[in-house]
Design an enzyme around this catalytic site. Structure first.
Site, PDB file in Angstrom:
ATOM      1  N   ASN A 136       0.834  -1.211   0.000  1.00  0.00           N
ATOM      2  CA  ASN A 136       0.000   0.000   0.000  1.00  0.00           C
ATOM      3  C   ASN A 136       0.874   1.269   0.000  1.00  0.00           C
ATOM      4  O   ASN A 136       0.377   2.356   0.257  1.00  0.00           O
ATOM      5  CB  ASN A 136      -0.921   0.009   1.231  1.00  0.00           C
ATOM      6  CG  ASN A 136      -0.133  -0.054   2.526  1.00  0.00           C
ATOM      7  OD1 ASN A 136       1.095  -0.131   2.503  1.00  0.00           O
ATOM      8  ND2 ASN A 136      -0.820  -0.009   3.647  1.00  0.00           N
ATOM      9  N   HIS A 138       3.324   1.878   2.123  1.00  0.00           N
ATOM     10  CA  HIS A 138       3.814   2.294   3.446  1.00  0.00           C
ATOM     11  C   HIS A 138       5.326   2.096   3.572  1.00  0.00           C
ATOM     12  O   HIS A 138       5.937   1.306   2.852  1.00  0.00           O
ATOM     13  CB  HIS A 138       3.049   1.604   4.586  1.00  0.00           C
ATOM     14  CG  HIS A 138       3.407   0.172   4.825  1.00  0.00           C
ATOM     15  ND1 HIS A 138       2.661  -0.654   5.639  1.00  0.00           N
ATOM     16  CD2 HIS A 138       4.422  -0.611   4.373  1.00  0.00           C
ATOM     17  CE1 HIS A 138       3.218  -1.847   5.683  1.00  0.00           C
ATOM     18  NE2 HIS A 138       4.269  -1.856   4.924  1.00  0.00           N
TER      19      HIS A 138
END
Ligand code: PGA
Length: 242
Positions: A136, A138
């Site tokens: 995602n 991150h």
């Protein structure tokens, strides 16, 4: 931001472990902050092996863990602490004063964050951060939407992180919150290397490198670091337009 592309996971990991060794040779009291996970696994293993075979003095450097799953004990094989204990701390027989990790079982996570921040300040800042990238976007547990200005903090984990994170655990675990070094630490770190390998990381690498700077995709922060490096293998680079 500099882009470095290596043939495969092995050559990428060999290079990054060499960078760690070179740093400690040049600055024996260097502070290194590293991510755990599948990507840095071989780097950490090679780092400990090379430091041992090359008889590098590792008694003065400091090692910091990037993040931790809140509530997961350090003897759980999926914890970040377990990863570093087995790959770096025990093989190099580092003294307790030489490393610092978030205590995932602390009943005061705010204090835990403050302790980490103070530890980093007292050490004079981080010399080298080696981070991965999640599916995602991150970095550590700096999840989409995180403030770029944060130092250490704890955070509700994103649904993707909770799902993907199961891969580190033998048995299904309940993952909910994470505690992590913040992106402001990353910006202030003297050097940062973001590493990724494999086809599955190609799309997220494309966004991190070619997408606009945005906290909805935290890894784009690497573009903001004055000497930031993205070090990846050919598969992870396969969607880049340059
Ligand atoms: P991985 O994790 O190295 O296991 O792919 C990367 C991350 O989530 O930061």
């Amino acid at each position: 931001m500099q882009l470095k592309i290596y043939k495969n996971y092995q050559s990428l990991s060999a290079h990054i472990s060499d960078e760690m060794i070179a740093l400690i040779k040049h600055k024996p009291n260097a502070v290194i902050c590293c991510a755990s996970g599948d990507t840095p696994r071989l780097t950490c293993q090679l780092f400990a092996e090379k430091a041992t075979t090359q008889k590098i003095d590792t008694s003065k450097f400091t090692f910091i863990g990037l993040d931790e799953w809140v509530g997961i004990p350090s003897d759980n094989e999926g914890s970040c602490r377990y990863f570093f204990d087995s790959l770096v701390i025990k093989p190099l027989q580092l003294a307790t004063s030489q490393f610092h990790f978030f205590n995932a079982l602390s009943n005061d996570v705010v204090a835990e964050c403050k302790t980490m921040d103070k530890f980093i300040t007292d050490k004079g800042g981080i010399d080298l951060m080696i981070v991965g990238i999640g599916m995602n976007g991150h970095i550590g547990f700096n999840e989409p939407g995180v403030s770029f200005d944060n130092y250490s903090h704890f955070i509700q984990l994103d649904a993707t992180t909770i799902t993907v994170g199961q891969k580190y655990f033998k048995d299904n675990v309940s993952l909910d919150k994470g505690i992590t070094i913040g992106l402001q630490h990353l910006v202030e770190s003297k050097e940062v290397i973001l590493i990724a390998n494999g086809l599955k990381k190609a799309a997220v690498i494309k966004t991190a490198v070619e997408g606009g700077l945005s906290n909805s995709f935290p890894a784009t922060i690497i573009q903001k670091h004055p000497t930031g490096v993205v070090a990846i293998d050919e598969e992870a680079a396969s969607l880049l337009s340059r």
